[in-house]
Design a protein around this motif. Structure first.
Motif, PDB file in Angstrom:
ATOM      1  N   MET A   1       0.850  -1.233  -0.031  1.00 38.53           N
ATOM      2  CA  MET A   1       0.021  -0.007  -0.006  1.00 38.53           C
ATOM      3  C   MET A   1       0.724   1.288   0.079  1.00 38.53           C
ATOM      4  O   MET A   1       1.649   1.237   0.864  1.00 38.53           O
ATOM      5  N   ASN A   2       0.813   2.286  -0.961  1.00 35.90           N
ATOM      6  CA  ASN A   2       1.463   3.443  -0.987  1.00 35.90           C
ATOM      7  C   ASN A   2       0.895   4.645  -0.412  1.00 35.90           C
ATOM      8  O   ASN A   2      -0.360   4.858  -0.697  1.00 35.90           O
ATOM      9  N   ILE A   3       1.185   4.909   0.795  1.00 41.37           N
ATOM     10  CA  ILE A   3       0.677   6.086   1.483  1.00 41.37           C
ATOM     11  C   ILE A   3       1.689   7.380   1.125  1.00 41.37           C
ATOM     12  O   ILE A   3       2.770   7.341   1.165  1.00 41.37           O
ATOM     13  N   VAL A   4       0.884   8.409   0.961  1.00 40.28           N
ATOM     14  CA  VAL A   4       1.426  10.005   0.852  1.00 40.28           C
ATOM     15  C   VAL A   4       1.205  10.821   1.736  1.00 40.28           C
ATOM     16  O   VAL A   4      -0.042  10.950   2.177  1.00 40.28           O
ATOM     17  N   VAL A   5       2.255  11.362   2.199  1.00 44.79           N
ATOM     18  CA  VAL A   5       1.875  12.368   3.423  1.00 44.79           C
ATOM     19  C   VAL A   5       2.763  13.688   3.112  1.00 44.79           C
ATOM     20  O   VAL A   5       3.973  13.485   2.348  1.00 44.79           O
ATOM     21  N   SER A   6       2.418  14.967   3.388  1.00 40.02           N
ATOM     22  CA  SER A   6       3.292  15.902   3.510  1.00 40.02           C
ATOM     23  C   SER A   6       3.301  16.741   4.801  1.00 40.02           C
ATOM     24  O   SER A   6       2.347  16.735   5.505  1.00 40.02           O
ATOM     25  N   LEU A  90       5.959  11.344  -7.530  1.00 41.82           N
ATOM     26  CA  LEU A  90       6.016   9.930  -7.002  1.00 41.82           C
ATOM     27  C   LEU A  90       6.622   9.159  -8.296  1.00 41.82           C
ATOM     28  O   LEU A  90       6.455   9.779  -9.447  1.00 41.82           O
ATOM     29  N   PRO A  91       7.461   8.160  -7.920  1.00 43.08           N
ATOM     30  CA  PRO A  91       7.915   7.344  -9.146  1.00 43.08           C
ATOM     31  C   PRO A  91       6.810   6.685  -9.916  1.00 43.08           C
ATOM     32  O   PRO A  91       5.654   6.681  -9.802  1.00 43.08           O
ATOM     33  N   GLN A  92       7.251   6.945 -11.419  1.00 43.69           N
ATOM     34  CA  GLN A  92       6.168   6.534 -12.529  1.00 43.69           C
ATOM     35  C   GLN A  92       5.813   5.270 -12.287  1.00 43.69           C
ATOM     36  O   GLN A  92       4.393   4.938 -12.733  1.00 43.69           O
ATOM     37  N   ASN A  93       6.115   4.297 -11.614  1.00 42.38           N
ATOM     38  CA  ASN A  93       5.790   2.839 -11.351  1.00 42.38           C
ATOM     39  C   ASN A  93       4.776   2.794 -10.461  1.00 42.38           C
ATOM     40  O   ASN A  93       3.993   1.692  -9.847  1.00 42.38           O
ATOM     41  N   VAL A  94       4.491   3.995  -9.608  1.00 39.46           N
ATOM     42  CA  VAL A  94       3.537   3.950  -8.677  1.00 39.46           C
ATOM     43  C   VAL A  94       2.441   4.341  -9.141  1.00 39.46           C
ATOM     44  O   VAL A  94       2.151   5.356  -9.769  1.00 39.46           O
ATOM     45  N   ASN A  95       1.086   3.424  -9.354  1.00 39.29           N
ATOM     46  CA  ASN A  95      -0.017   3.734 -10.147  1.00 39.29           C
ATOM     47  C   ASN A  95      -1.132   4.032  -9.178  1.00 39.29           C
ATOM     48  O   ASN A  95      -2.329   4.510  -9.643  1.00 39.29           O
ATOM     49  N   ARG A  96      -0.985   3.823  -7.774  1.00 39.25           N
ATOM     50  CA  ARG A  96      -2.171   4.244  -6.817  1.00 39.25           C
ATOM     51  C   ARG A  96      -1.411   4.572  -5.508  1.00 39.25           C
ATOM     52  O   ARG A  96      -0.444   4.017  -5.097  1.00 39.25           O
ATOM     53  N   ALA A  97      -2.297   5.548  -4.882  1.00 34.32           N
ATOM     54  CA  ALA A  97      -1.562   5.963  -3.626  1.00 34.32           C
ATOM     55  C   ALA A  97      -2.717   6.527  -2.830  1.00 34.32           C
ATOM     56  O   ALA A  97      -3.576   7.160  -3.329  1.00 34.32           O
TER      57      ALA A  97
END
Length: 193
Positions: A1-6, A90-97
């Motif tokens: 699971m890709n989680i993004v925070v700022s 995000l890297p191009q290979n990350v398709n969902r976040a």
């Protein structure tokens, strides 16, 4: 699971709490931190928390000068705008976040939310019932007209592949700077996505 925070240095403590609550129910997440002003000491502490919970830490330094023409949003930091650039950062290979604000607590497993079918939509948001149920005068003041809803911009599920195909980052910058939209307002997301 890709989680993004700022975040910035001022929000490190809430971010630590959010991550601990996330990992209580969701171990092994890929954490992408979008930042421009965090000390090495704080980055190391975050990395330790993430690694102890079998996650991977991906800090991404953002050029804060990209946002100097964006409207000031008072008590909200400029890092709030960083979520708009997930397709570029995000890297191009990350398709969902899944984007999560630093000031929330996770009280369960997020896998169902993360894997939900977006039915061709670029983004899934959460309706903010408290704000959405406010009187019509308030909704008109922020130019949010029915059938649209006020959404919580702190929990966002992105279909990054579709977004990269359909959204031009320059258009996002143009909308924000020309219309002076506040990132924390629902109409900002309606205009962009």
């Amino acid at each position: 699971m890709n989680i993004v925070v700022s975040s910035n240095e001022n929000y490190i403590k809430p971010l630590e709490v959010m991550l601990l609550s996330l990992f209580k129910y969701n171990r092994g997440c890929n954490i992408f931190l979008l930042y421009s002003d965090i000390t090495c000491k704080s980055l190391n502490k975050l990395e330790n928390i993430i690694q102890l919970n079998k996650g991977t830490f991906n800090p991404i330094l953002v050029n804060k000068n990209l946002f100097e023409k964006f409207p000031d949003i008072g008590r909200i930091s400029k890092e709030a705008y960083y979520r708009l650039l997930v397709t570029e950062l995000l890297p191009q290979n990350v398709n969902r976040a899944l984007y999560l604000d630093t000031d929330i607590l996770i009280r369960g497993n997020l896998q169902d939310l993360y894997n939900m079918n977006l039915d061709g939509n670029l983004i899934a948001t959460v309706i903010d019932k408290m704000c959405d149920n406010e009187n019509e005068v308030h909704l008109e003041r922020i130019r949010l007209y029915r059938p649209y809803h006020y959404v919580n911009s702190g929990v966002l599920l992105f279909d990054l592949s579709s977004m990269r195909e359909n959204i031009n980052v320059n258009d996002i910058f143009k909308i924000i700077t020309e219309k002076k939209f506040n990132i924390c307002r629902s109409r900002c997301f309606k205009s962009i996505f």
